[in-house]
Design an enzyme around this catalytic site. Structure first.
Site, PDB file in Angstrom:
ATOM      1  N   SER A 254     -18.497  -6.182  16.052  1.00  0.00           N
ATOM      2  CA  SER A 254     -16.549  -5.769  15.087  1.00  0.00           C
ATOM      3  C   SER A 254     -16.556  -5.363  13.573  1.00  0.00           C
ATOM      4  CB  SER A 254     -16.646  -7.754  14.690  1.00  0.00           C
ATOM      5  OG  SER A 254     -18.124  -7.918  13.326  1.00  0.00           O
ATOM      6  N   LYS A 255     -15.585  -5.531  13.006  1.00  0.00           N
ATOM      7  CA  LYS A 255     -14.926  -4.317  12.171  1.00  0.00           C
ATOM      8  C   LYS A 255     -16.413  -4.879  10.349  1.00  0.00           C
ATOM      9  CE  LYS A 255     -10.847  -6.572  11.799  1.00  0.00           C
ATOM     10  NZ  LYS A 255     -10.119  -6.095  12.796  1.00  0.00           N
ATOM     11  N   ARG A 256     -17.291  -5.683  11.376  1.00  0.00           N
ATOM     12  CA  ARG A 256     -17.508  -6.233  10.080  1.00  0.00           C
ATOM     13  C   ARG A 256     -19.370  -4.990   9.755  1.00  0.00           C
ATOM     14  NH1 ARG A 256     -21.822  -9.187  11.784  1.00  0.00           N
ATOM     15  NH2 ARG A 256     -21.284 -10.144  12.888  1.00  0.00           N
ATOM     16  N   GLY A 258     -18.741  -2.401  10.575  1.00  0.00           N
ATOM     17  CA  GLY A 258     -18.347  -0.219  10.005  1.00  0.00           C
ATOM     18  C   GLY A 258     -17.360  -0.643  10.803  1.00  0.00           C
TER      19      GLY A 258
END
Length: 490
Positions: A254-256, A258
């Site tokens: 996911s976005k967290r 990167g």
RNA sequence: GACCCCAUCGUCUAGAGGCCUAGGACACCUGGUUUUCAUCCAGGCAACACGAGUUCGAAUCUCGUUGGGGUCACCA
């Protein structure tokens, strides 16, 4: 090109940007189609009207094209089996639903949401697994008609009989599910909107999809969908469920972690050939040894049989290494264009500057490209080419800003002043001789010069830099450094 | 929780009973090349989750344990 009967599809929901997981699913479908001479179809699953947005749809098409995944049928391409947007296929779903009701494979369910929720809670309270009671399945046609006449709204459920469903997944092998695990699933909601498990089957069947290649998360849906295929009398396609992509910590990517969407990787300076090559290697291998594949080689070598079963963790370091590889292999002209576009997009240089300094910029890019692993790194490689004033590396400054370097710089400046051509090879020769006559190591000459001319301790070939920057600017920089030594040490 | 799926170096993977003292790649470490960095070259570190079977022989087959993931909607 004449296509055979192999037809595959990628069916994204336009509820977000193209995720690398989705991109890999698209890639595997595309590779399979291109390898086998089949047809690759793009279908937009936009039935979630609240979350679907046209800008996401555009972004998905754009990113697919960027990756080079062209589709034979779908949005903007058209095709015989359209429309390719689910929101435009309502009448087709309606027709298929009527078939199901007529054959008794589907029935109206009048249970209210509250009723079902209460039922669920009651069962969970007793420690049982929730299953729909099947209450409305018992209703006779007359009873059902009576209810609708009174204005009661109903959803439509699939009638699931006892038994087992078995199918052979190309990557997973045989999977068997007991129908006790499957509820009488809702095909059409109370508001008349058909649900995913119904429309996906109808679309795949009507579009004559031969192989359903999709993410692992759909594996538990597959038996339900097979039931729908059977109820509708459609031929069941082949299934291939590919494993999910995880983050470095093995939780879903996911976005967290990167970057996780294709457009984000693009923005960071990754090349499409890097993404395609890397994504192909994530969950597939050819011989366990080959790492570098062009798109043509992937098409030639890809097979679903060699898709791996277990989920793979995304490795940003390996991705960057691969990008470095492709960057190194690229010709100067393309490299220049990519860097120029990047610099313009991020407003690091102006269009005007690009026009007036075209030749200079080309030479600079050709010089610094060896140190790039990402296009975006061009930015920080450029500082001393774009600016005449820049900070000096503090550590190196302590090392080289010495009284004894005063004479060194004086000599260097004198020599450079007397030199007409800055052609790198003779220039280097000239300074090598100078080092000998000064009884200094060549590196003891080069390192202080590099600091003065670039502000750093590392750079491409110093003499090539000097040629590109030009004699006057070099002299200015050397003189400025000399002045600052004299001021503090003199 | 139930059901389904998965399990080889830190990571991606090769491996379909003897070819495995487990191969390749990224990362990491050492050395070499280079004016420095990057590149490149040479070398090194490092894994069959665990426990029972089956077998002359198991990373490969079976069962269990553990761990991870997915799905359990009138979302897709």
């Amino acid at each position: 090109m004449i296509k055979n009967n192999i037809r595959v599809r990628f069916a994204p929901s336009p509820t977000g940007f193209l995720h690398v997981g989705g991109a890999r699913t698209a890639l595997f479908n595309w590779l399979f189609a291109r390898h086998s001479g089949g047809t690759f179809i793009l279908r937009i699953e936009d039935t979630d009207r609240e979350r679907s947005k046209p800008e996401y749809e555009e972004a998905i098409l754009r990113d697919m094209r960027w990756l080079g995944l062209d589709w034979d049928e779908g949005p903007e391409a058209g095709g015989e089996k359209g429309p390719y947007f689910q929101t435009q296929r309502g009448s087709l779903y309606k027709k298929e639903l009527e078939k199901l009701i007529f054959t008794g494979n589907a029935y109206p369910c009048f249970c209210s949401q509250e009723e079902l929720a209460a039922d669920r809670e009651a069962q969970i309270a007793v420690g049982k697994i929730y299953r729909y009671s099947g209450k409305c399945a018992q209703l006779t046609a007359d009873e059902a008609e009576e209810k609708s006449r009174k204005g009661e709204l109903s959803a439509i459920r699939l009638r699931v009989k006892e038994g087992f469903t078995t199918f052979t997944d190309i990557v997973r092998g045989q999977v068997t599910v007991n129908h006790e695990e499957i509820d009488d699933l809702i095909l059409v909601r109370r508001d008349g909107e058909p649900t995913y498990n119904f429309v996906a089957v109808v679309d795949d069947a009507l579009m004559e999809i031969s192989h359903v290649i999709r993410g692992d998360d759909h594996l538990p849906n597959t038996p339900k969908q097979i039931l729908v295929y059977n109820a509708l009398g459609f031929k069941i396609p082949q299934f291939a469920h590919i494993p999910l992509i995880l983050g470095p910590d093995r939780s879903p990517l996911s976005k967290r972690h990167g970057a996780s969407s294709v457009s984000e990787f693009k923005r960071q300076g990754y090349l499409p050939e890097t993404m395609v090559n890397y994504l192909a290697l994530l969950g597939w291998s050819f011989d366990g040894k080959t790492e570098i594949f062009s798109q043509e080689e992937l098409i030639q070598k890809f097979s679903l049989e060699r898709v791996v079963k277990s989920a793979a963790a995304f490795d940003y370091e390996k991705l960057q290494w691969l990008n470095g590889h492709y960057l190194r292999a690229m010709d100067d002209e393309k490299m220049f264009q990519l860097c120029r576009d990047y610099l313009l997009e991020n407003k690091i240089i102006s269009q005007k500057y690009v026009q007036s300094e075209d030749i200079y910029l080309r030479r600079v890019v050709a010089l610094v490209r060896g140190n790039l692993k990402l296009i975006s790194q061009i930015d920080e490689q450029l500082t001393y080419f774009l600016n005449d004033v820049y900070a000096y590396d503090p550590q190196a400054l302590i090392k080289f800003k010495t009284a004894e370097n005063i004479s060194v710089f004086e000599r260097v400046i004198k020599v450079l002043n007397e030199t007409d051509s800055l052609a790198p090879i003779p220039l280097e020769e000239r300074f090598r001789k100078e080092a000998v006559s000064m009884e200094r190591k060549f590196s003891e000459l080069v390192h202080p010069m590099r600091l003065a001319i670039t502000g750093r301790t590392n750079s491409p070939n110093l003499f090539e830099i000097m040629e590109v920057i030009g004699k006057d600017r070099c002299l200015d920089r050397l003189q400025r450094f000399l002045n600052s030594i004299q001021k503090t040490k003199g």
